[in-house]
Enzyme design. Structure first.
Site, PDB file in Angstrom:
ATOM      1  N   GLU A 171       0.821  -1.217   0.000  1.00  0.00           N
ATOM      2  CA  GLU A 171       0.000   0.000   0.000  1.00  0.00           C
ATOM      3  C   GLU A 171       0.857   1.270   0.000  1.00  0.00           C
ATOM      4  O   GLU A 171       0.862   2.037   0.968  1.00  0.00           O
ATOM      5  CB  GLU A 171      -0.957  -0.003   1.197  1.00  0.00           C
ATOM      6  CG  GLU A 171      -1.886  -1.214   1.195  1.00  0.00           C
ATOM      7  CD  GLU A 171      -3.044  -1.104   2.174  1.00  0.00           C
ATOM      8  OE1 GLU A 171      -3.077  -0.147   2.961  1.00  0.00           O
ATOM      9  OE2 GLU A 171      -3.933  -1.976   2.140  1.00  0.00           O
ATOM     10  N   GLU A 369      -4.891  -8.989   0.522  1.00  0.00           N
ATOM     11  CA  GLU A 369      -5.515  -8.780   1.831  1.00  0.00           C
ATOM     12  C   GLU A 369      -7.005  -8.611   1.635  1.00  0.00           C
ATOM     13  O   GLU A 369      -7.429  -7.889   0.730  1.00  0.00           O
ATOM     14  CB  GLU A 369      -5.023  -7.488   2.512  1.00  0.00           C
ATOM     15  CG  GLU A 369      -3.654  -7.558   3.097  1.00  0.00           C
ATOM     16  CD  GLU A 369      -3.258  -6.243   3.777  1.00  0.00           C
ATOM     17  OE1 GLU A 369      -4.144  -5.489   4.253  1.00  0.00           O
ATOM     18  OE2 GLU A 369      -2.058  -5.961   3.818  1.00  0.00           O
TER      19      GLU A 369
END
Ligand code: BGP
Length: 475
Positions: A171, A369
């Site tokens: 991220e 995720e």
């Protein structure tokens, strides 16, 4: 209710993720080895839920053998975590490796491989060394890009025989968005130009690490873990569509386009120039990025993002922020995970997958995720002491179903990984919302116990069949 079953292909990854800073704890950490996360926690511990943070975390550093045994029991095919850059060296500028920490990484990798679990390694999951943040301004600095590439080189050199799947960042948009764009996290400096500079340098660092990886001829693949927010406009009207397009441009395409296509969207460059927040870059940066795209993408998806056109004019006294083009939209009647305040909408996985297929050359990708953070899970404990997290099994089933559906529709979906393997420390929320397949009992020495979802995971891995009930009746 209809019952649906789907076959899970044999090569489909069924794994779980974690990160170094959220699990390791500070055991064995030497002075001067703080990460940005550690530094923030030390300065603003009061904003961390009940004061918990990275200091002990789950103590994975000392308990990894126990955890790998539990991974085996839960049936993971893959486990993703990060190497902690801030602990990997005792001297970042001269790349002096901390041998104790490197040995620990070696041992973790060996333990996973012995258990038949493939490691997937991220080079940075918010673990930027605090020293480089304090003295160089972190990713605003080109020097930090150079130091990261050196770090990547050392890591590849050392562990290439044990790891076949590498990722530069987890991220990459997050830290600077919280620190420089929204100024919510330490050191709370609002500066949109710095935000974009960090974005660019992380794109450049990814391309440079890929270039090095390929030049050295290491086996395996290298990519990045992104968190594109699947963005839906409130309505079909042009103004709402534009709001979604601009949101997507600033938070998603800023990484997706350079990493998959090797260049920034023209619209982004034009918009930044118009608002006078263009970042510094060289022609050579762009050339390196053009020639070194990722092999695959990990995609973190939790909830949909809904926007509408702004209802007020932008305050001209404040610096440029992409929010001048959009504002959040709350869908009436939405399904919610009220613990985390996130909408539940499994279709995001399918929609993102189709976009990767059509707009991003059908690049190989996987869900890196996906998960559900729930408060006070002790209330779901049964008489045997096991947390019966049926809500999580339902959440996973519905999302995995969409990933399998996307694969059947011809997208290059490699697998599905849950966040997280054990409960662990979230930024600020710490242990408030529990995500794990495995419980961490804070009251009892951080003891581990499989939740019901871990047994479910084992069962789908063994049977390679997903069965779920769908409420499809007109009632
Ligand atoms: C992702 C991060 C993870 C993890 C997860 C859960 O964005 O990659 O590190 O923290 O979110 O979200 P949160 O911790 O905010 O509840």
């Amino acid at each position: 209710m209809a019952s649906i079953t789907k076959t899970i292909p044999d090569d489909f990854i069924l794994g779980a993720a974690a990160s170094a800073w959220q699990t390791e704890g500070w055991q064995g950490k030497q002075p001067g080895q703080d990460s940005w996360m550690d530094a923030w926690y030390k300065r603003e511990r009061h904003v961390w839920h009940n004061g918990y943070g990275p200091a002990v975390a789950t103590n994975f550093y000392q308990r990894y053998k126990e955890d790998v045994a539990l991974m085996k029991q839960a049936g993971l095919t893959h486990f993703r975590t990060s190497i902690n850059w801030s602990r990997f060296f005792t001297d970042y500028r001269n790349a002096v490796v901390d041998e104790d920490y490197a040995t620990y990484i070696d041992n973790v990798l060996d333990e996973l491989i012995r258990a038949g679990i493939e490691p997937m390694i991220c080079l940075e999951h918010y673990e930027l060394p605090a020293e480089l943040f304090d003295n160089d301004g972190g990713w605003a600095s080109r020097e930090v890009v150079e130091l990261f590439v050196r770090y990547a080189g050392k890591v590849f050199e050392r562990f290439h025989a044990k790891v076949r799947r590498w990722y530069t960042f987890n991220e990459p948009v997050v830290v600077q968005t919280r620190v420089y764009l929204d100024a919510l996290r330490w050191p709370h400096e609002q500066n949109t130009g710095t935000w974009m500079q960090w974005n660019h340098h992380k794109n450049l660092a990814t391309a440079r690490a890929i270039q090095l990886f390929r030049e050295k001829g290491y086996p395996g693949t290298i990519g990045c873990i992104l968190n594109p927010e699947v963005t839906y406009p409130r309505s079909s009207a042009a103004h709402d569509q534009k709001a979604a397009q601009m949101y997507d441009l600033f938070y998603n395409r800023v990484f997706l386009d350079p990493m998959v296509h090797g260049c920034y969207p023209e619209l982004l460059l034009d918009t930044l120039a118009r608002h006078e927040v263009a970042w510094h870059y060289s022609e050579n940066d762009l050339a390196v990025m053009r020639d070194n795209c990722v092999d695959e993408l990990g995609i973190n998806l939790y909830y949909p993002h809904r926007v509408q056109a702004p209802s007020h004019a932008w305050n001209p006294e404040t610096p440029f922020h992409p929010a001048c083009y959009y504002e959040p939209f709350t869908l009436p009647g939405r399904r919610m995970n009220t613990s985390r305040g996130w909408e539940i909408y499994p279709q995001i996985i399918y929609d993102m997958a189709m976009r990767l297929k059509t707009d991003y050359r059908n690049i190989p990708w996987f869900i890196a995720e996906n998960g559900m953070g729930i408060e006070n899970e002790g209330r779901f404990r049964n008489s045997d002491g096991v947390i019966e997290d049926d809500y999580r099994i339902e959440f996973y089933s519905e999302h995995l179903f969409q990933a399998l559906r996307a694969r059947e529709a011809g997208t290059n979906c490699l697998g599905y990984m849950v966040w997280a393997f054990t409960d662990n420390v979230s930024p600020m929320n710490a242990f408030k919302n529990r995500y794990g397949l495995v419980e961490i009992d804070l009251e009892n020495n951080r003891d581990r116990r499989l939740k019901k979802s871990a047994y479910w995971f084992r069962q789908i891995r063994d049977s390679r069949v997903l069965a779920l009930s769908v409420d499809d009746e007109w009632k």
